[in-house]
Design an enzyme around this catalytic site. Structure first.
Site, PDB file in Angstrom:
ATOM      1  N   GLN A  12       7.754  63.413   1.525  1.00 34.07           N
ATOM      2  CA  GLN A  12       8.159  63.546   3.017  1.00 34.07           C
ATOM      3  C   GLN A  12       9.759  63.608   3.347  1.00 34.07           C
ATOM      4  O   GLN A  12      10.104  64.173   4.104  1.00 34.07           O
ATOM      5  CB  GLN A  12       7.435  62.564   3.713  1.00 34.07           C
ATOM      6  CG  GLN A  12       7.309  62.619   5.168  1.00 34.07           C
ATOM      7  CD  GLN A  12       6.802  61.161   5.805  1.00 34.07           C
ATOM      8  OE1 GLN A  12       6.615  60.242   5.364  1.00 34.07           O
ATOM      9  NE2 GLN A  12       6.538  61.397   7.006  1.00 34.07           N
ATOM     10  N   TYR A 143       2.697  47.717  -3.782  1.00 38.42           N
ATOM     11  CA  TYR A 143       3.544  48.428  -3.093  1.00 38.42           C
ATOM     12  C   TYR A 143       4.781  47.704  -2.674  1.00 38.42           C
ATOM     13  O   TYR A 143       6.168  47.516  -2.983  1.00 38.42           O
ATOM     14  CB  TYR A 143       3.202  49.405  -2.050  1.00 38.42           C
ATOM     15  CG  TYR A 143       4.335  50.292  -1.361  1.00 38.42           C
ATOM     16  CD1 TYR A 143       5.139  51.240  -1.971  1.00 38.42           C
ATOM     17  CD2 TYR A 143       4.633  50.264   0.263  1.00 38.42           C
ATOM     18  CE1 TYR A 143       5.926  51.791  -1.389  1.00 38.42           C
ATOM     19  CE2 TYR A 143       5.435  50.834   0.859  1.00 38.42           C
ATOM     20  CZ  TYR A 143       6.075  51.886  -0.025  1.00 38.42           C
ATOM     21  OH  TYR A 143       7.289  52.497   0.672  1.00 38.42           O
TER      22      TYR A 143
HETATM   23  P1  NAD Z   1       6.439  60.708  -0.981  1.00 37.52           P
HETATM   24  O1  NAD Z   1       5.251  60.022  -1.461  1.00 37.52           O
HETATM   25  O2  NAD Z   1       6.374  61.643   0.258  1.00 37.52           O
HETATM   26  O3  NAD Z   1       7.510  61.505  -1.806  1.00 37.52           O
HETATM   27  C1  NAD Z   1       7.695  60.606  -3.159  1.00 37.52           C
HETATM   28  C2  NAD Z   1       7.814  61.706  -4.171  1.00 37.52           C
HETATM   29  O4  NAD Z   1       7.867  61.212  -5.502  1.00 37.52           O
HETATM   30  C3  NAD Z   1       6.226  62.690  -4.244  1.00 37.52           C
HETATM   31  O5  NAD Z   1       6.711  63.990  -4.129  1.00 37.52           O
HETATM   32  C4  NAD Z   1       5.761  62.484  -5.646  1.00 37.52           C
HETATM   33  O6  NAD Z   1       5.365  63.574  -6.283  1.00 37.52           O
HETATM   34  C5  NAD Z   1       7.178  61.921  -6.507  1.00 37.52           C
HETATM   35  N1  NAD Z   1       6.821  61.053  -7.724  1.00 37.52           N
HETATM   36  C6  NAD Z   1       5.913  60.406  -7.803  1.00 37.52           C
HETATM   37  N2  NAD Z   1       5.870  60.055  -9.045  1.00 37.52           N
HETATM   38  C7  NAD Z   1       7.043  60.299  -9.583  1.00 37.52           C
HETATM   39  C8  NAD Z   1       7.499  60.206 -10.946  1.00 37.52           C
HETATM   40  N3  NAD Z   1       6.985  59.373 -11.793  1.00 37.52           N
HETATM   41  N4  NAD Z   1       8.878  60.873 -11.140  1.00 37.52           N
HETATM   42  C9  NAD Z   1       9.363  61.697 -10.134  1.00 37.52           C
HETATM   43  N5  NAD Z   1       8.879  61.832  -8.954  1.00 37.52           N
HETATM   44  C10 NAD Z   1       7.733  61.145  -8.626  1.00 37.52           C
HETATM   45  O7  NAD Z   1       7.427  59.486  -0.367  1.00 37.52           O
HETATM   46  P2  NAD Z   1       8.563  59.394   0.881  1.00 37.52           P
HETATM   47  O8  NAD Z   1       7.589  58.971   2.065  1.00 37.52           O
HETATM   48  O9  NAD Z   1       9.347  60.581   0.684  1.00 37.52           O
HETATM   49  O10 NAD Z   1       9.080  57.993   0.317  1.00 37.52           O
HETATM   50  C11 NAD Z   1      10.358  58.057  -0.408  1.00 37.52           C
HETATM   51  C12 NAD Z   1      10.964  56.769  -0.563  1.00 37.52           C
HETATM   52  O11 NAD Z   1      11.053  56.073   0.756  1.00 37.52           O
HETATM   53  C13 NAD Z   1       9.977  55.739  -1.224  1.00 37.52           C
HETATM   54  O12 NAD Z   1      10.799  54.679  -1.974  1.00 37.52           O
HETATM   55  C14 NAD Z   1       9.449  55.249  -0.080  1.00 37.52           C
HETATM   56  O13 NAD Z   1       8.902  53.765  -0.517  1.00 37.52           O
HETATM   57  C15 NAD Z   1      10.280  54.887   0.883  1.00 37.52           C
HETATM   58  N6  NAD Z   1       9.551  54.729   2.263  1.00 37.52           N
HETATM   59  C16 NAD Z   1       9.259  55.855   2.918  1.00 37.52           C
HETATM   60  C17 NAD Z   1       8.607  55.485   3.954  1.00 37.52           C
HETATM   61  C18 NAD Z   1       7.907  56.602   4.596  1.00 37.52           C
HETATM   62  O14 NAD Z   1       7.203  56.190   5.810  1.00 37.52           O
HETATM   63  N7  NAD Z   1       7.899  57.772   4.349  1.00 37.52           N
HETATM   64  C19 NAD Z   1       8.522  54.317   4.845  1.00 37.52           C
HETATM   65  C20 NAD Z   1       9.402  53.344   4.020  1.00 37.52           C
HETATM   66  C21 NAD Z   1      10.095  53.595   2.530  1.00 37.52           C
HETATM   67  C1  AKB Z   2       3.713  53.497   3.619  1.00 39.46           C
HETATM   68  O1  AKB Z   2       3.041  53.149   4.920  1.00 39.46           O
HETATM   69  O2  AKB Z   2       3.404  53.031   2.772  1.00 39.46           O
HETATM   70  C2  AKB Z   2       5.077  53.675   4.103  1.00 39.46           C
HETATM   71  C3  AKB Z   2       5.912  52.500   4.318  1.00 39.46           C
HETATM   72  C4  AKB Z   2       6.115  51.978   5.668  1.00 39.46           C
HETATM   73  O3  AKB Z   2       6.668  52.221   3.442  1.00 39.46           O
HETATM   74  N1  AKB Z   2       5.047  54.556   5.161  1.00 39.46           N
END
Ligand code: NAD
Ligand code: AKB
Length: 318
Positions: A12, A143
């Site tokens: 994302q 998580y």
């Molecule tokens: P996402 O799940 O959309 O993308 C994560 C990607 O990592 C996926 O494409 C997945 O295929 C890949 N992946 C999984 N295992 C893997 C591995 N072993 N090696 C390499 N790639 C791997 O997540 P995101 O929303 O893009 O989140 C990115 C970061 O931001 C994460 O650390 C997440 O905790 C953090 N985050 C996201 C949100 C949110 O709302 N999107 C909120 C808070 C924190």
């Molecule tokens: C989740 O809901 O797991 C994420 C986050 C807030 O870390 N969008």
């Protein structure tokens, strides 16, 4: 930042961050990577350099860093909250094992590392309102356990080994380019798709479940602005509270209804998601980020709704 490796780049955040960083730093200077080229955004794989990097494989990280003379790793590879509760061992292996591998490569090759944390790093006994920057952190999800551990580990690598580690605690992120990867805040993305496609939405969280949220353009700015900030001015390097808005399902429903008066919403609460959401803060205090690196989000709920609906209607051909 001159040569950047993004892990988990097809998800994302990564699918949008990669394209934005390529615009800023040059197409060939931003290397996207993931476990497989089929993990998500095809656009990212086709538009510039791409490497297979599974973050649980330290050699693949080191090879990509060496090959491209990387100076900054943006580590987005992760398992999010809802998937993490069904696969806790996988969440630990990817989120913590992957982070340790990246920090070790960073130590060896002298790269900076940016890793997002989350509101999930807090737990039910954290103050819920105006959640302080420095406060109790006893999360009750795997998580969340990986996120608070990651914050501390990144602090340790900075203090002990001088690695330039940085990060923010993101709230739920809302975007139209790539669907979220299995979190608790995903409902706040899905609601827009369903509003346009079906005119109605069944919400998996109760109507008064309040959480922090942010629109993706602000999240991308947060990553780039903190990564570019003067390190000597940062006190909280790895866990800055950042937020842009705080709302309940009723609030987002009302915001969409202003633009689409016939939109309807009902509730069918998912207990697993509800328990996770109830353990997280309602509204963060992000004053440290505002003070230390001028964090200043642009989108509130109604501005985000207007833009989401406009962009999604084009994407979905409606
Ligand atoms: P996402 O799940 O959309 O993308 C994560 C990607 O990592 C996926 O494409 C997945 O295929 C890949 N992946 C999984 N295992 C893997 C591995 N072993 N090696 C390499 N790639 C791997 O997540 P995101 O929303 O893009 O989140 C990115 C970061 O931001 C994460 O650390 C997440 O905790 C953090 N985050 C996201 C949100 C949110 O709302 N999107 C909120 C808070 C924190
Ligand atoms: C989740 O809901 O797991 C994420 C986050 C807030 O870390 N969008």
């Amino acid at each position: 930042m001159k040569k950047i490796l993004i892990t988990g780049a097809l998800g994302q955040i990564g699918s949008e961050l990669t394209m934005k960083m390529r615009d800023i730093y040059g197409n060939d200077n931003v290397i996207a990577s993931s476990r497989s080229a089929k993990d998500g955004s095809e656009k990212v794989v086709k538009a510039g350099p791409f490497e297979i990097v599974d973050v649980t494989n330290p050699q693949q990280i080191a090879d990509a860093v060496k090959k491209h003379k990387i100076d900054t790793v943006i580590n987005l590879a992760a398992i999010l909250s809802a998937v993490g509760e069904s696969k806790p061992n996988l969440a630990w292996d990817v989120n913590m094992g992957g982070l340790v591998n990246i920090l070790e490569v960073a130590r060896e090759f002298n790269t900076a590392v940016f890793t997002p944390s989350s509101i999930a790093a807090f737990g039910p006994n954290t103050p819920k309102i105006n959640t302080p920057q420095d406060t109790i952190q006893r999360p009750t999800t795997m998580y969340g356990v990986t996120k608070v551990s990651g914050e501390i580990l990144c602090d340790y690598y900075h203090q002990k080994f001088g690695v330039d580690t940085r990060g923010v605690r993101f709230p739920g992120l809302i975007s139209y380019e790539t669907l979220p990867g299995g979190g608790t805040t995903d409902y706040a993305v899905e609601i827009y798709y369903k509003a346009i496609e079906e005119g109605k939405f069944v919400c998996p969280l109760s109507k008064d479940t309040r959480m922090d949220m942010m629109y993706m353009p602000d999240a991308l700015d947060a990553i780039i602005n903190l990564a570019e900030a003067d390190g000597s001015k940062l006190e909280h390097r790895n866990a800055f509270n950042v937020t842009a808005m705080s709302f309940t399902p009723e609030d987002i429903f009302a915001s969409i209804k202003k633009q689409m008066p016939d939109f309807e919403m009902t509730y069918d609460v998912n207990d697993t998601l509800q328990n996770i959401a109830d353990s997280w803060p309602d509204a963060l205090d992000d004053s440290a980020a505002r003070k230390e690196w001028n964090w200043n989000p642009k989108y509130d709920l109604d501005a985000m709704t207007k833009d989401m609906l406009e962009k999604l209607k084009i994407k979905l051909g409606k």
